[in-house]
Design an enzyme around this catalytic site. Structure first.
Site, short mmCIF file in Angstrom:
data_model
loop_
_atom_site.label_atom_id
_atom_site.label_comp_id
_atom_site.label_asym_id
_atom_site.label_seq_id
_atom_site.Cartn_x
_atom_site.Cartn_y
_atom_site.Cartn_z
N ASP A 79 -12.60 -6.62 9.94
CA ASP A 79 -13.89 -6.24 10.68
C ASP A 79 -15.00 -7.19 10.30
OD1 ASP A 79 -13.98 -6.01 7.95
OD2 ASP A 79 -15.12 -4.11 7.65
N ASP A 89 -4.73 -4.13 5.44
CA ASP A 89 -5.44 -2.94 4.84
C ASP A 89 -5.80 -1.78 5.62
OD1 ASP A 89 -5.93 -4.66 2.62
OD2 ASP A 89 -7.82 -4.95 2.82
N ASP A 94 -8.13 -0.88 7.29
CA ASP A 94 -9.45 -0.06 7.23
C ASP A 94 -10.43 -0.56 8.46
OD1 ASP A 94 -9.50 -2.99 6.86
OD2 ASP A 94 -10.86 -2.97 5.01
O1 F6P Z 1 -7.63 -7.87 3.83
C1 F6P Z 1 -6.36 -8.23 3.49
C2 F6P Z 1 -6.09 -8.62 2.07
O2 F6P Z 1 -5.01 -8.87 1.72
C3 F6P Z 1 -6.82 -7.75 0.94
O3 F6P Z 1 -6.10 -6.50 0.65
C4 F6P Z 1 -7.01 -8.43 -0.30
O4 F6P Z 1 -8.14 -7.84 -1.03
C5 F6P Z 1 -7.43 -9.77 0.38
O5 F6P Z 1 -7.21 -9.96 1.60
C6 F6P Z 1 -7.16 -10.90 -0.56
O6 F6P Z 1 -7.67 -12.04 0.05
P1 F6P Z 1 -7.21 -13.59 -0.20
O7 F6P Z 1 -5.98 -14.02 0.40
O8 F6P Z 1 -8.35 -14.56 0.72
O9 F6P Z 1 -7.53 -13.69 -1.75
#
Ligand code: F6P
Length: 317
Positions: free
Chosen positions: A97, A122, A124
């Protein structure tokens, strides 16, 4: 372009966009490193062989990044100029999003059509039953929890297993049902510690049984470590362990479901652009491909399946 957190199946979507473009006698370009790469002109033409043998690979050959600069009108203007310079007249963004919010402003300001393909583990995103990567991530989590259950059972331990999901409990809920967990904690529902303890007491006896509680990363009272500590304080007799699955859920070869979904949505994105659509996300609802305006998917929140939540408790009776 792929944008935001990567998800298994993004490569299958890239391949589908490139091949469907060529099929429709269009040229295809890959933008590397998300919106930041677009601003910096990190762009390369892609032929059919550039996307050979990537369908089954996790990650994204185009790389992914989060860009602060694209949040500003100046950053978006630079990005639009990079596309115009190369004669690129439409864009497919594979992401979540945050990526679609940027895309919405980009279309408004520069009148370059953008179609979004939902790619995030996710799940979502409002307007699609499933996002690319979600199925694979849940399969990875389930496989990991199955293994944790073996060792939990061997030692009569209570495990709190944290799965990904920054703002949503989709991965947690599905993993909990698929692994027969005793309880699941999700960001959408405030955790009631007394209630949780009641369920743990019912199911877990440190002398002769084990237990699994699945905790979504975005759970509001602080995640698996914090919950485990609170339970341990009240029950020093419990043998508690915490396992955070982390980025293992983001990698790996996509499941057949994610490969097919990514192939369908990638090709449909090209169709939508040929059809003069310009500010929409593609989704899949009841096995049909749907067009969802960016405005709608950004504004609304997708709810957890209300039928699945009580099932965790019913089935752990
Ligand atoms: O949006 C996907 C996701 O894997 C979330 O579940 C998680 O909180 C986030 O990305 C972690 O992001 P990064 O890899 O930038 O730490």
């Amino acid at each position: 372009m792929t944008s935001g957190g990567d998800a298994p199946g993004m490569n299958a979507a890239i391949r589908a966009v490139v091949r469907a473009s060529l099929y429709n006698d269009c040229e295809a370009f890959g933008i590397y490193n998300g919106y930041q790469g677009m601003i910096e002109g990190d762009i390369k033409q892609l032929g059919r062989f550039d996307v050979s043998n990537i369908l089954q690979r996790g990650g994204t050959i185009l790389k992914s990044a989060r860009s602060q600069e694209f949040r500003t009108p100046e950053g978006r203007a630079k990005a639009a100029a990079q596309l115009r310079e190369r004669g690129i007249d439409a864009l497919v963004v594979i992401g979540g999003d945050g990526s679609f919010t940027g895309a919405k402003y980009f279309v408004q300001e520069h009148d370059i059509p953008v179609v979004g393909v939902p790619g995030t583990i996710d799940n979502d995103l409002y307007g699609t039953d499933s996002t690319i990567g979600y199925d694979t991530a849940v399969n990875t989590a389930v496989e990991a929890v199955d293994k944790i259950k073996d060792t939990a059972s061997a030692h009569n331990r209570l495990f709190f297993v944290e799965v990904m999901g920054r703002d949503a409990g989709f991965i947690a809920l599905r993993t909990a049902i698929a692994t027969g967990a005793e309880a699941v904690l999700v960001p959408e529902i405030e955790t009631d510690l007394t209630d949780l303890e009641h369920f743990i007491e019912r199911d877990y006896n440190p002398k002769n049984s084990s237990g699994i509680v699945i905790v979504a990363e975005g759970e509001k009272s602080g995640g698996a470590y914090s919950i485990a500590e609170k339970v341990a304080q009240k029950h020093p007799e419990y043998d508690i362990r915490v396992s955070v699955l982390g980025h293992i859920q983001r990698g790996g070869s996509p499941s057949q479901f994610d490969r097919v979904l990514a192939s369908q949505l990638g090709a449909a994105a090209v169709d939508a652009l040929m059809d003069d659509q310009k500010s929409i996300m593609l989704g899949i609802m009841n096995k049909e491909i749907v067009h969802v305006p960016f405005n709608k998917t950004i504004k609304h929140t997708k709810n957890l399946n209300p039928g699945l939540l009580p099932l965790v408790r019913i089935l752990s009776v």
